[in-house]
Design an enzyme around this catalytic site. Structure first.
Site, mmCIF file in Angstrom:
data_model
loop_
_atom_site.group_PDB
_atom_site.id
_atom_site.type_symbol
_atom_site.label_atom_id
_atom_site.label_comp_id
_atom_site.label_asym_id
_atom_site.label_seq_id
_atom_site.Cartn_x
_atom_site.Cartn_y
_atom_site.Cartn_z
ATOM 1 N N LYS A 274 22.540 77.106 52.607
ATOM 2 C CA LYS A 274 22.545 75.731 52.093
ATOM 3 C C LYS A 274 22.871 74.717 53.186
ATOM 4 C CE LYS A 274 24.064 77.229 47.463
ATOM 5 N NZ LYS A 274 24.455 78.626 47.790
ATOM 6 N N PHE A 275 22.049 74.681 54.213
ATOM 7 C CA PHE A 275 22.300 73.765 55.322
ATOM 8 C C PHE A 275 22.327 72.314 54.846
ATOM 9 C CE2 PHE A 275 19.927 77.210 57.770
ATOM 10 C CZ PHE A 275 21.091 77.816 58.216
ATOM 11 N N ASN B 181 18.736 66.817 63.094
ATOM 12 C CA ASN B 181 18.537 67.693 64.248
ATOM 13 C C ASN B 181 19.295 69.007 64.101
ATOM 14 O OD1 ASN B 181 16.862 65.900 65.522
ATOM 15 N ND2 ASN B 181 18.424 65.072 66.903
ATOM 16 N N ARG C 152 21.486 86.264 33.362
ATOM 17 C CA ARG C 152 22.327 87.246 32.686
ATOM 18 C C ARG C 152 21.525 87.926 31.584
ATOM 19 N NH1 ARG C 152 24.803 85.799 36.444
ATOM 20 N NH2 ARG C 152 26.926 84.979 36.580
#
EC number: 4.1.1.23
Length: 231
Positions: free
Chosen positions: A62-63, A68, A178
């Protein structure tokens, strides 16, 4: 071409446990997801070892940073040979476009996180967001699509509306899966595999119902059978 719909979340505290568990699965029936805890502990070598076992790897980090930095991180992830990597859509269009450009011409798929499945309306209100989760998810998904990303993470409850507005080729990756009778754990928006696929999900992320099962391979097969029954 084999395209398993199930992604098993390898949420384990160490590399040895994760690899031993993965070795007991069938790589033709699933892909695997490596998240922040395990990747921080074990590093790129874990990804390489999982790939040697035959698994496609979803690197779930999850950057979310300046454009940059996120572009460089996505490029580094792709150099590992991962199948999929993700970023936060809340990083904005400049960040999303930089990530997309960094992966142009590479096999790694790029998706965006819209809202974490643990967030509900009260949580959004605390953050000063008046939109409903469904409205916010749709806005972020359309932003990701405009920026050229391959898809988004969303709950099954939002997948129906997202499929309508994004079309058939946009990838919807759905956690919070689930079977009936399982606990909700810490995810507020959950669904069964059949519900998620019928709602338009492309891939299903499943963790504890498989990793904590006394028979993980059997559980994986049952989930696959349920998916196959509605395809």
């Amino acid at each position: 071409m084999n395209d398993p719909r199930i992604i098993v979340a390898l949420d384990f505290p160490d590399q040895c446990t994760a690899l031993n568990f993965a070795a007991g699965l069938d790589s033709t029936l699933c892909r695997v997801k490596v998240g922040k805890e395990l990747f921080t502990l074990a590093g790129p070598q874990l990804v390489e070892k999982l790939m040697k076992l035959g698994f496609d790897v979803f690197l779930d980090l999850k950057f979310h940073d300046i454009p940059n930095t996120v572009a460089a991180a996505c490029s580094a992830a792709s150099s590992l040979g991962v199948w999929m990597v993700n970023v936060h859509a809340l990083g904005g269009s400049k960040m999303l476009l930089a990530a997309r450009q960094a992966l142009d011409g590479k096999r790694t798929r790029l998706i965006a996180v819209t809202l974490l499945t643990s967030l509900n309306q009260n949580d959004l209100s605390e953050l000063g967001i008046a939109d409903t989760p469904e409205t916010m998810v749709q806005r972020l998904a359309l932003l990701a699509q405009r920026c050229g990303l391959d898809g988004v993470v969303c709950s099954a409850l939002e997948a129906v509306s997202l499929r309508e507005v994004t079309g058939e080729d946009f990838c919807l990756v759905t956690p919070g899966i689930r079977s009936f009778g399982d606990g909700n754990d810490d995810q507020a928006r959950i669904a069964t595999p059949a519900m998620a696929i019928r709602s338009g999900a492309s891939y299903l992320v499943i963790g504890r119902p498989i990793t904590r099962s006394p028979d993980p391979l059997g559980a994986l097969r049952r989930f696959n059978d349920e998916v196959a029954s509605v395809l």
